[in-house]
Design a protein around this motif. Structure first.
Motif, short mmCIF file in Angstrom:
data_model
loop_
_atom_site.label_atom_id
_atom_site.label_comp_id
_atom_site.label_asym_id
_atom_site.label_seq_id
_atom_site.Cartn_x
_atom_site.Cartn_y
_atom_site.Cartn_z
N THR A 22 0.84 -1.19 0.00
CA THR A 22 0.00 0.00 0.00
C THR A 22 0.88 1.25 0.00
O THR A 22 1.89 1.31 0.71
N PRO A 26 -2.45 8.91 -4.35
CA PRO A 26 -3.55 8.53 -5.22
C PRO A 26 -3.09 7.66 -6.39
O PRO A 26 -1.91 7.66 -6.76
N ILE A 27 -4.04 6.96 -7.00
CA ILE A 27 -3.71 5.93 -7.99
C ILE A 27 -2.99 6.50 -9.21
O ILE A 27 -2.12 5.85 -9.78
N TRP A 31 0.45 4.98 -10.56
CA TRP A 31 0.51 4.48 -11.93
C TRP A 31 1.67 5.11 -12.70
O TRP A 31 2.42 4.42 -13.39
N GLN A 91 -5.30 0.53 -14.09
CA GLN A 91 -5.68 -0.58 -13.21
C GLN A 91 -4.78 -1.80 -13.30
O GLN A 91 -4.61 -2.50 -12.29
N PHE A 119 -3.73 -2.35 -9.65
CA PHE A 119 -3.72 -1.12 -8.89
C PHE A 119 -5.15 -0.81 -8.43
O PHE A 119 -6.06 -0.70 -9.26
N GLU A 121 -7.53 1.74 -6.04
CA GLU A 121 -7.61 2.99 -5.29
C GLU A 121 -8.39 2.78 -4.01
O GLU A 121 -9.44 2.14 -3.99
N ASN A 122 -7.86 3.34 -2.92
CA ASN A 122 -8.50 3.23 -1.61
C ASN A 122 -8.39 4.59 -0.91
O ASN A 122 -7.50 4.82 -0.10
N HIS A 125 -5.06 6.47 -0.70
CA HIS A 125 -4.06 5.41 -0.76
C HIS A 125 -4.28 4.54 -2.00
O HIS A 125 -5.36 4.54 -2.59
N THR A 126 -3.24 3.83 -2.39
CA THR A 126 -3.34 2.90 -3.52
C THR A 126 -2.71 1.58 -3.13
O THR A 126 -1.59 1.54 -2.62
#
Length: 321
Positions: A22, A26-27, A31, A91, A119, A121-122, A125-126
């Motif tokens: 983790t 951000p994603i 990426w 993703q 990947f 997204e949370n 967090h990623t």
């Protein structure tokens, strides 16, 4: 902050290694860190090694060819090649990884590893979930025995530092992603004095992060500063009449800068998207001179400096917050 320890699992039945990590970013930023060679080179290798890209074509059917370079430019005896099979932005990346020579010819003495990186997204967090497949259990054990877990853990820690530092600075300097145009000033070491002068003249006020010193942020390891320079201003923001914002930084000769009348002031443009930043860079730089090409900087911005064909200096500064 999250508990960012990498979790490794060996699945002997399916001849698979699984790695979950983790990141506090951000994603879209995560990426970019896995898909742009300029960023990969900064974190992929465990210290004291670093990755050095020879070629990268990030698309289905393309590949990344790189070598590990050690202290004093000593080189690892083998190269690595990643061939991209499936890409789903932002993703999933599926690719085949092999040891090779400098021309990308596979070294058949080592196993080929098939990676699938997902990947997720949370919030801010990623989660990166990686499955690495092998043809034989023995091949997986060979890679593990070569120190894969230790080396990859170190690389992921490098990435965590890169992302969390850049994202924190990014959030501190710009709370939203609205487009704006400001004036950016460079001084040889007296930014604080100059901004206080303009503050008095225009009856303005310091805004944003006000006066931020180099010592206030965590700088990349490659930036070496003496104690005096650490007290200088890395970013100042002063709002004057009409809501116009003056921004400024110190650029002393001791850090390799050479300021003179003409290169000490820029129009700073902050576009709303990465794509718009690239369009503006392409059109403004036509017939002009690029002093700093568009790239992802340690302070969290997709950034460039240029002088257009009329002699006007511009900064492009996209920060995806």
């Amino acid at each position: 902050m999250t508990n960012n320890e990498a979790v490794f699992t060996q699945d002997l039945q399916n001849k698979k290694l699984n790695v979950i990590r983790t990141f506090d970013a951000p994603i879209n930023l995560v990426w970019q860190a896995w898909t742009e060679s300029e960023i990969l080179d900064q974190w992929w290798a465990p210290k004291p090694y670093r990755a050095e890209t020879k070629f990268m074509d990030f698309r289905e059917g393309g590949y990344w060819l790189y070598q590990m370079v050690g202290p004093e430019h000593t080189e690892h005896p083998t190269w690595c090649k990643e061939e991209y099979k499936t890409i789903v932005v932002p993703q999933k990346i599926a690719n085949a990884v092999s040891f090779s020579d400098e021309n990308g010819v596979t070294n058949t003495s080592f196993p080929v590893m098939n990676w699938e990186k997902n990947f997720v997204e949370n919030g801010e967090h990623t989660i990166v979930n990686i499955d690495i497949y092998f043809d034989k259990v023995e091949e997986m054990q060979t890679i593990v025995g070569m120190g894969f877990q230790e080396g990859f853990t170190a690389g992921l820690s490098n990435l965590d530092h890169y992302l969390s530092t850049g994202f924190k600075i990014r959030k501190d300097l710009k709370p939203n992603n609205a487009a704006r145009v400001t004036t950016y000033l460079n001084f040889p070491g007296n930014t604080e004095e100059a901004l206080n002068f303009y503050k008095e003249v225009f009856k303005g006020e310091f805004t944003g992060k006000k006066l931020t010193r180099f010592s206030d942020i965590e700088l990349p390891a490659e930036i070496r500063m003496n104690e005096a320079d650490k007290k200088l201003i890395i970013h100042g923001e002063l709002t004057i009449m009409g809501g116009h914002v003056l921004m400024a930084t110190d650029a002393p000769e001791s850090m390799g800068f050479k300021l003179q009348t003409g290169n000490n002031m820029h129009i700073n443009v902050e576009p709303e998207s990465r794509e718009e930043t690239e369009r503006l860079f392409k059109e403004l730089s036509a017939g002009g001179k690029v002093s700093m090409p568009l790239s992802d900087m340690f302070f969290g911005a997709y950034f460039a400096e240029l002088t257009d064909k009329y002699g006007i200096n511009w900064m492009l500064n996209y920060q995806n917050v």
